[in-house]
Design a protein around this motif. Sequence first.
Motif, PDB file in Angstrom:
ATOM      1  N   TRP A  64       0.803  -1.217   0.000  1.00 56.28           N
ATOM      2  CA  TRP A  64       0.000   0.000   0.000  1.00 56.28           C
ATOM      3  C   TRP A  64       0.842   1.277   0.000  1.00 56.28           C
ATOM      4  O   TRP A  64       0.477   2.270  -0.622  1.00 56.28           O
ATOM      5  CB  TRP A  64      -0.942  -0.016   1.200  1.00 56.28           C
ATOM      6  CG  TRP A  64      -2.033   0.998   1.123  1.00 56.28           C
ATOM      7  CD1 TRP A  64      -2.161   2.104   1.899  1.00 56.28           C
ATOM      8  CD2 TRP A  64      -3.158   0.999   0.245  1.00 56.28           C
ATOM      9  NE1 TRP A  64      -3.299   2.788   1.565  1.00 56.28           N
ATOM     10  CE2 TRP A  64      -3.930   2.129   0.542  1.00 56.28           C
ATOM     11  CE3 TRP A  64      -3.586   0.145  -0.776  1.00 56.28           C
ATOM     12  CZ2 TRP A  64      -5.099   2.431  -0.136  1.00 56.28           C
ATOM     13  CZ3 TRP A  64      -4.757   0.450  -1.446  1.00 56.28           C
ATOM     14  CH2 TRP A  64      -5.495   1.581  -1.130  1.00 56.28           C
ATOM     15  N   ALA A  65       1.977   1.299   0.681  1.00 55.84           N
ATOM     16  CA  ALA A  65       2.798   2.509   0.792  1.00 55.84           C
ATOM     17  C   ALA A  65       3.681   2.750  -0.429  1.00 55.84           C
ATOM     18  O   ALA A  65       4.294   3.813  -0.536  1.00 55.84           O
ATOM     19  CB  ALA A  65       3.661   2.436   2.050  1.00 55.84           C
ATOM     20  N   ASP A  66       3.749   1.807  -1.347  1.00 54.12           N
ATOM     21  CA  ASP A  66       4.577   1.970  -2.549  1.00 54.12           C
ATOM     22  C   ASP A  66       4.146   3.226  -3.300  1.00 54.12           C
ATOM     23  O   ASP A  66       2.956   3.448  -3.520  1.00 54.12           O
ATOM     24  CB  ASP A  66       4.420   0.736  -3.447  1.00 54.12           C
ATOM     25  CG  ASP A  66       5.269   0.843  -4.692  1.00 54.12           C
ATOM     26  OD1 ASP A  66       6.448   0.484  -4.625  1.00 54.12           O
ATOM     27  OD2 ASP A  66       4.736   1.314  -5.729  1.00 54.12           O
ATOM     28  N   PRO A  67       5.092   4.068  -3.718  1.00 53.37           N
ATOM     29  CA  PRO A  67       4.734   5.328  -4.375  1.00 53.37           C
ATOM     30  C   PRO A  67       3.923   5.143  -5.659  1.00 53.37           C
ATOM     31  O   PRO A  67       3.054   5.957  -5.967  1.00 53.37           O
ATOM     32  CB  PRO A  67       6.065   6.001  -4.681  1.00 53.37           C
ATOM     33  CG  PRO A  67       7.124   5.189  -4.061  1.00 53.37           C
ATOM     34  CD  PRO A  67       6.531   3.934  -3.517  1.00 53.37           C
ATOM     35  N   GLN A  70       0.436   4.333  -4.606  1.00 54.16           N
ATOM     36  CA  GLN A  70      -0.172   5.546  -4.054  1.00 54.16           C
ATOM     37  C   GLN A  70      -0.598   6.526  -5.149  1.00 54.16           C
ATOM     38  O   GLN A  70      -1.618   7.197  -5.017  1.00 54.16           O
ATOM     39  CB  GLN A  70       0.770   6.215  -3.062  1.00 54.16           C
ATOM     40  CG  GLN A  70       0.789   5.536  -1.715  1.00 54.16           C
ATOM     41  CD  GLN A  70      -0.583   5.499  -1.083  1.00 54.16           C
ATOM     42  OE1 GLN A  70      -1.224   6.523  -0.885  1.00 54.16           O
ATOM     43  NE2 GLN A  70      -1.052   4.293  -0.779  1.00 54.16           N
ATOM     44  N   LYS A  71       0.159   6.593  -6.238  1.00 53.63           N
ATOM     45  CA  LYS A  71      -0.244   7.476  -7.344  1.00 53.63           C
ATOM     46  C   LYS A  71      -1.548   6.960  -7.969  1.00 53.63           C
ATOM     47  O   LYS A  71      -2.451   7.734  -8.273  1.00 53.63           O
ATOM     48  CB  LYS A  71       0.843   7.582  -8.401  1.00 53.63           C
ATOM     49  CG  LYS A  71       0.425   8.538  -9.510  1.00 53.63           C
ATOM     50  CD  LYS A  71       1.522   8.915 -10.446  1.00 53.63           C
ATOM     51  CE  LYS A  71       0.940   9.911 -11.453  1.00 53.63           C
ATOM     52  NZ  LYS A  71       1.838  10.191 -12.530  1.00 53.63           N
ATOM     53  N   ILE A  73      -3.811   5.130  -6.453  1.00 56.37           N
ATOM     54  CA  ILE A  73      -4.853   5.368  -5.449  1.00 56.37           C
ATOM     55  C   ILE A  73      -5.286   6.824  -5.489  1.00 56.37           C
ATOM     56  O   ILE A  73      -6.485   7.138  -5.410  1.00 56.37           O
ATOM     57  CB  ILE A  73      -4.357   4.985  -4.033  1.00 56.37           C
ATOM     58  CG1 ILE A  73      -4.001   3.498  -3.960  1.00 56.37           C
ATOM     59  CG2 ILE A  73      -5.378   5.362  -2.969  1.00 56.37           C
ATOM     60  CD1 ILE A  73      -5.062   2.560  -4.423  1.00 56.37           C
ATOM     61  N   SER A  74      -4.336   7.724  -5.615  1.00 52.74           N
ATOM     62  CA  SER A  74      -4.653   9.142  -5.693  1.00 52.74           C
ATOM     63  C   SER A  74      -5.550   9.436  -6.896  1.00 52.74           C
ATOM     64  O   SER A  74      -6.517  10.204  -6.794  1.00 52.74           O
ATOM     65  CB  SER A  74      -3.351   9.949  -5.783  1.00 52.74           C
ATOM     66  OG  SER A  74      -3.617  11.314  -5.944  1.00 52.74           O
TER      67      SER A  74
END
Length: 111
Positions: A64-67, A70-71, A73-74
Motif C-alpha cells: 500500500w505505501a509503494d509510491p 499511491q499514485k 490510489i490518488s
Amino acid sequence: GPKMNGHKWQVSAVMPRAIAWAATICVFILSPDGEFPGNGIGQTSKIDYYEVFHGYKHVLISKWADPHIQKIISELNSFMFRKGGVTSSKSGSTSPMEDLSAEIDAAMVAM
C-alpha cells in the motif's frame, strides 16, 4: 445534484478491499462464467474468485505505501471523490484519461 452514495455513507477514499473487489469482478466479467458462483469457484472457468479476491487484497495491503500504488490510489480517489489526484499542467485538474501504465507497470514489478 443529489449526494453521491460515498458522501451519504461518509466514504472518502478507496481502500484495498474495494479495489480487490472491483478487480475480481473484472476477472469474472471477462471469464466464460455465466453467473457469479455462491461457492466462489467459476463453473466453466474453474477460477477460484475467493482466492483471486484475497490474493489481490493481500498484495494491495502489503504494498500500500509503494509510491506507484499511491499514485494510482490518488487518481482513483480523484476520479471517484473529486479529490487528491494528480493535476495536469494544462488545466490544473485531473485528467480522466491520464495514462497510468508506467505506474501500473512499476507497481506490478514491485509486487
